[in-house]
Structures are given as C-alpha cells and as structure tokens.
Design an enzyme around this catalytic site. Structure first.
Site, mmCIF file in Angstrom:
data_model
loop_
_atom_site.group_PDB
_atom_site.id
_atom_site.type_symbol
_atom_site.label_atom_id
_atom_site.label_comp_id
_atom_site.label_asym_id
_atom_site.label_seq_id
_atom_site.Cartn_x
_atom_site.Cartn_y
_atom_site.Cartn_z
ATOM 1 N N LYS A 13 -4.823 0.498 12.203
ATOM 2 C CA LYS A 13 -6.187 0.810 12.677
ATOM 3 C C LYS A 13 -7.164 -0.284 12.242
ATOM 4 O O LYS A 13 -7.945 -0.786 13.041
ATOM 5 C CB LYS A 13 -6.670 2.161 12.111
ATOM 6 C CG LYS A 13 -5.779 3.341 12.455
ATOM 7 C CD LYS A 13 -6.338 4.644 11.919
ATOM 8 C CE LYS A 13 -6.390 4.738 10.402
ATOM 9 N NZ LYS A 13 -5.068 4.835 9.749
ATOM 10 N N ARG A 88 -10.909 12.381 10.396
ATOM 11 C CA ARG A 88 -9.576 12.657 9.876
ATOM 12 C C ARG A 88 -9.308 14.150 9.770
ATOM 13 O O ARG A 88 -8.204 14.543 9.403
ATOM 14 C CB ARG A 88 -9.443 12.051 8.483
ATOM 15 C CG ARG A 88 -8.765 10.680 8.435
ATOM 16 C CD ARG A 88 -8.792 10.177 7.009
ATOM 17 N NE ARG A 88 -7.777 9.211 6.679
ATOM 18 C CZ ARG A 88 -7.962 7.896 6.709
ATOM 19 N NH1 ARG A 88 -9.085 7.387 7.116
ATOM 20 N NH2 ARG A 88 -6.990 7.080 6.330
ATOM 21 N N ARG A 124 4.673 -4.507 2.176
ATOM 22 C CA ARG A 124 4.370 -5.917 2.459
ATOM 23 C C ARG A 124 2.917 -6.243 2.099
ATOM 24 O O ARG A 124 2.616 -7.262 1.514
ATOM 25 C CB ARG A 124 4.630 -6.213 3.940
ATOM 26 C CG ARG A 124 4.965 -7.680 4.185
ATOM 27 C CD ARG A 124 5.205 -8.026 5.651
ATOM 28 N NE ARG A 124 5.878 -7.010 6.429
ATOM 29 C CZ ARG A 124 5.437 -6.566 7.603
ATOM 30 N NH1 ARG A 124 4.316 -7.010 8.133
ATOM 31 N NH2 ARG A 124 6.120 -5.653 8.273
ATOM 32 N N ARG A 137 -4.402 -2.741 -3.407
ATOM 33 C CA ARG A 137 -5.108 -1.475 -3.225
ATOM 34 C C ARG A 137 -4.469 -0.400 -4.088
ATOM 35 O O ARG A 137 -3.236 -0.309 -4.155
ATOM 36 C CB ARG A 137 -5.033 -1.068 -1.746
ATOM 37 C CG ARG A 137 -6.310 -1.319 -0.991
ATOM 38 C CD ARG A 137 -6.172 -1.062 0.478
ATOM 39 N NE ARG A 137 -5.897 0.324 0.832
ATOM 40 C CZ ARG A 137 -5.980 0.800 2.074
ATOM 41 N NH1 ARG A 137 -6.338 0.016 3.063
ATOM 42 N NH2 ARG A 137 -5.709 2.071 2.324
ATOM 43 N N ARG A 148 -0.445 10.275 1.220
ATOM 44 C CA ARG A 148 -1.375 9.992 2.332
ATOM 45 C C ARG A 148 -0.793 10.524 3.637
ATOM 46 O O ARG A 148 -1.509 11.044 4.490
ATOM 47 C CB ARG A 148 -1.626 8.476 2.436
ATOM 48 C CG ARG A 148 -2.540 7.953 1.319
ATOM 49 C CD ARG A 148 -2.338 6.480 1.020
ATOM 50 N NE ARG A 148 -2.804 5.576 2.043
ATOM 51 C CZ ARG A 148 -2.490 4.281 2.087
ATOM 52 N NH1 ARG A 148 -1.715 3.749 1.151
ATOM 53 N NH2 ARG A 148 -2.953 3.517 3.048
HETATM 54 P P1 B4P Z 1 -4.006 -1.549 8.374
HETATM 55 O O1 B4P Z 1 -4.589 -1.964 9.665
HETATM 56 O O2 B4P Z 1 -4.656 -2.101 7.154
HETATM 57 O O3 B4P Z 1 -3.871 0.033 8.170
HETATM 58 P P2 B4P Z 1 -4.835 1.285 8.359
HETATM 59 O O4 B4P Z 1 -4.195 2.133 9.430
HETATM 60 O O5 B4P Z 1 -6.246 0.843 8.628
HETATM 61 O O6 B4P Z 1 -4.836 1.989 6.889
HETATM 62 P P3 B4P Z 1 -5.197 3.367 6.115
HETATM 63 O O7 B4P Z 1 -5.257 4.523 7.079
HETATM 64 O O8 B4P Z 1 -4.220 3.485 5.037
HETATM 65 O O9 B4P Z 1 -6.522 3.167 5.317
HETATM 66 P P4 B4P Z 1 -8.026 3.690 5.263
HETATM 67 O O10 B4P Z 1 -8.760 2.543 4.752
HETATM 68 O O11 B4P Z 1 -8.478 4.274 6.588
HETATM 69 O O12 B4P Z 1 -2.462 -2.002 8.451
HETATM 70 C C1 B4P Z 1 -1.564 -1.862 7.373
HETATM 71 C C2 B4P Z 1 -0.657 -3.074 7.264
HETATM 72 O O13 B4P Z 1 0.190 -3.225 8.424
HETATM 73 C C3 B4P Z 1 -1.401 -4.414 7.103
HETATM 74 O O14 B4P Z 1 -0.815 -5.104 6.034
HETATM 75 C C4 B4P Z 1 -1.187 -5.164 8.418
HETATM 76 O O15 B4P Z 1 -1.033 -6.557 8.248
HETATM 77 C C5 B4P Z 1 0.127 -4.581 8.937
HETATM 78 N N1 B4P Z 1 0.108 -4.465 10.402
HETATM 79 C C6 B4P Z 1 -0.923 -3.995 11.158
HETATM 80 N N2 B4P Z 1 -0.600 -4.033 12.476
HETATM 81 C C7 B4P Z 1 0.684 -4.521 12.550
HETATM 82 C C8 B4P Z 1 1.596 -4.773 13.641
HETATM 83 N N3 B4P Z 1 1.258 -4.524 14.924
HETATM 84 N N4 B4P Z 1 2.829 -5.257 13.331
HETATM 85 C C9 B4P Z 1 3.186 -5.499 12.051
HETATM 86 N N5 B4P Z 1 2.377 -5.303 10.978
HETATM 87 C C10 B4P Z 1 1.130 -4.798 11.221
HETATM 88 O O16 B4P Z 1 -8.071 4.916 4.202
HETATM 89 C C11 B4P Z 1 -7.914 4.795 2.803
HETATM 90 C C12 B4P Z 1 -8.349 6.090 2.052
HETATM 91 O O17 B4P Z 1 -9.798 6.281 2.177
HETATM 92 C C13 B4P Z 1 -7.775 7.434 2.537
HETATM 93 O O18 B4P Z 1 -6.477 7.665 2.010
HETATM 94 C C14 B4P Z 1 -8.845 8.427 2.001
HETATM 95 O O19 B4P Z 1 -8.694 8.671 0.624
HETATM 96 C C15 B4P Z 1 -10.148 7.683 2.204
HETATM 97 N N6 B4P Z 1 -10.754 7.983 3.528
HETATM 98 C C16 B4P Z 1 -10.990 7.064 4.517
HETATM 99 N N7 B4P Z 1 -11.539 7.672 5.590
HETATM 100 C C17 B4P Z 1 -11.646 9.003 5.290
HETATM 101 C C18 B4P Z 1 -12.099 10.152 6.012
HETATM 102 N N8 B4P Z 1 -12.546 10.047 7.272
HETATM 103 N N9 B4P Z 1 -12.045 11.368 5.400
HETATM 104 C C19 B4P Z 1 -11.599 11.488 4.138
HETATM 105 N N10 B4P Z 1 -11.152 10.450 3.389
HETATM 106 C C20 B4P Z 1 -11.158 9.211 3.961
#
Ligand code: B4P
Length: 197
Positions: A13, A88, A124, A137, A148
């Site tokens: 995302k 969420r 990774r 992180r 999570r």
């Molecule tokens: P990211 O792009 O970083 O992953 P994400 O889905 O944004 O992460 P997440 O859901 O964990 O985090 P958030 O900050 O929202 O990709 C991950 C990895 O994959 C990267 O290293 C990237 O390089 C790789 N990658 C991406 N695309 C790829 C592809 N196509 N092919 C190969 N590799 C790929 O949340 C963190 C915390 O904040 C939550 O656990 C919660 O505690 C809190 N939080 C945030 N929003 C909240 C809400 N609305 N309500 C309550 N708590 C909340």
C-alpha cells in the site's frame, strides 16, 4: 481523485500510494506514516500509540479517524488524496463516510498478496533497514507480523465487504512487479473516473 488503497500489512500500500501520488500530484495520507512520525517526535499522541504499534495492534478508531478527518478537510486535499492504511475497521469506514459528506470515492483498490509472500517482504524490509544502517521498524518481524495479520483478518477484511456495494471496488494482484501494480491502478483510476464522475 479520492482513492483508498487496502490490503494486508506488507502488501505494498505504502509503495503504491507514493507512486500514485507523485504521478497525480495529490497528497498521500498514510495513517501508519503519520503515527510513526508522532512516535519519532515523542509527542503525547506518539507516546500513547508506540506500544500498540510495536505490538502489531490497532490504534483506537477515534484517534485515527480524527487525524484523517482533519487532513481531508485541509486545503491540500481538495484536489483529492490517496488513503493508505485507513479505514482499517468498519467504525473507521463509517467515520470516513461522515467526513466525506457528499464527496464520492473514485475507487477502492485492494492489493491481493498471499501470506507467505508478506512474511518474505517484511523480512526483506527489515534486512534492508539494518543493511542501510538505519533503525528497523519496531513491528517488522515475523512474530509481530503474525499479530498484524490477526488484526487484519479480525477487523479489516470486513471493510472490503463494506465497500463492495458502496464504491467502485477493484482487486489487483499485488504479486506483480511494483511498476505493473502501479500501471494497473492508474488504468483502474482512469476507467473509474470516466464511469463514475
Ligand atoms: P509497504 O508498501 O511498505 O507495506 P504496507 O502495506 O504499506 O504496510 P503496513 O500495512 O504494514 O503498514 P502501516 O504503516 O499501514 O510494503 C512492504 C514491503 O514490500 C516493502 O519493503 C516493499 O519494498 C515491498 N514491496 C512492495 N510492493 C512490492 C511488489 N509489488 N513486489 C515486491 N515487493 C514489494 O501500519 C503500521 C501500524 O500503524 C499498524 O500495525 C497499526 O498499529 C497502526 N495503524 C496504521 N493505520 C491505522 C488505522 N487506520 N487504524 C489503527 N491503527 C493503524
């Protein structure tokens, strides 16, 4: 252009939201990034949420919903925005609906990635952070990812169902390369804007 990006933790995302926002010149509203910045700055809000985030839990609905409502009412969001990591829970989705009022969502896009791949990506990312000499992180490890994912299954999967009959809803294969995922989302946005505006 008002887009919600959904998907399990590590589905890309954040990666995609950055790319789409750069391309379209609209703000990237990531509740995870906003909360991490509060933790880093040591604000009262950051101190209140740090342990919850490190343990893979969800921050309270009222807290995150208030943050998002303020951001989307701000001048920079008037041309649109990409929401990453919000809503969420069903309660957050209801709060968003209220904050948006008459403004319709252009699309809700869910990135679909199997769980085995999520563990590999998070491992990774943690390795890369350590390799770059930066801090990793607090929630990027296998045990916390499992928690999570549990929160995702319990609270967030039902949000997809909520949107299926309320907004233009699309699933995208998040296993494709980042470039291909971006291209697919841009294609969806183009079609959605033409069909629903
Ligand atoms: P990211 O792009 O970083 O992953 P994400 O889905 O944004 O992460 P997440 O859901 O964990 O985090 P958030 O900050 O929202 O990709 C991950 C990895 O994959 C990267 O290293 C990237 O390089 C790789 N990658 C991406 N695309 C790829 C592809 N196509 N092919 C190969 N590799 C790929 O949340 C963190 C915390 O904040 C939550 O656990 C919660 O505690 C809190 N939080 C945030 N929003 C909240 C809400 N609305 N309500 C309550 N708590 C909340």
């Amino acid at each position: 252009m008002r887009l919600i990006l959904m998907g399990p933790p590590g589905s890309g995302k954040g990666t995609q939201a950055k790319r789409i926002c750069e391309k379209l010149g609209i703000p990237h509203l990531s509740t995870g990034d906003i909360l991490r910045a509060e933790v880093k700055a040591g604000t009262p809000l950051g101190s209140a949420v740090a342990a919850i985030m490190a343990a893979g839990g969800l921050v309270s609905d009222d807290t995150v919903s208030a943050i998002v409502a303020t951001r989307i009412a701000g001048p920079e969001a008037q041309r649109g925005f990409v929401l990453d990591g919000f809503p969420r829970t069903i309660s957050q989705a209801a709060a968003l609906e209220q904050a948006l009022g008459e403004q319709a969502l252009t699309a809700v896009v869910e990135l679909v990635v199997p769980e085995e791949a999520l563990f590999e990506r998070i491992r990774r990312r943690a390795d890369e952070a350590v390799g770059a000499g930066g801090p990793q992180r607090a929630d990027d490890n296998a045990a916390t990812l499992e928690l999570r994912l549990r929160a995702y299954r319990a609270e967030t999967l039902s949000v997809s169902e909520f949107y299926k009959d309320r907004a233009p809803y699309f699933q995208v294969d998040g296993l494709a390369s980042p470039e291909d995922v971006t291209a697919r989302i841009l294609e969806i946005l183009k079609t959605a804007e033409m069909e629903y505006s």
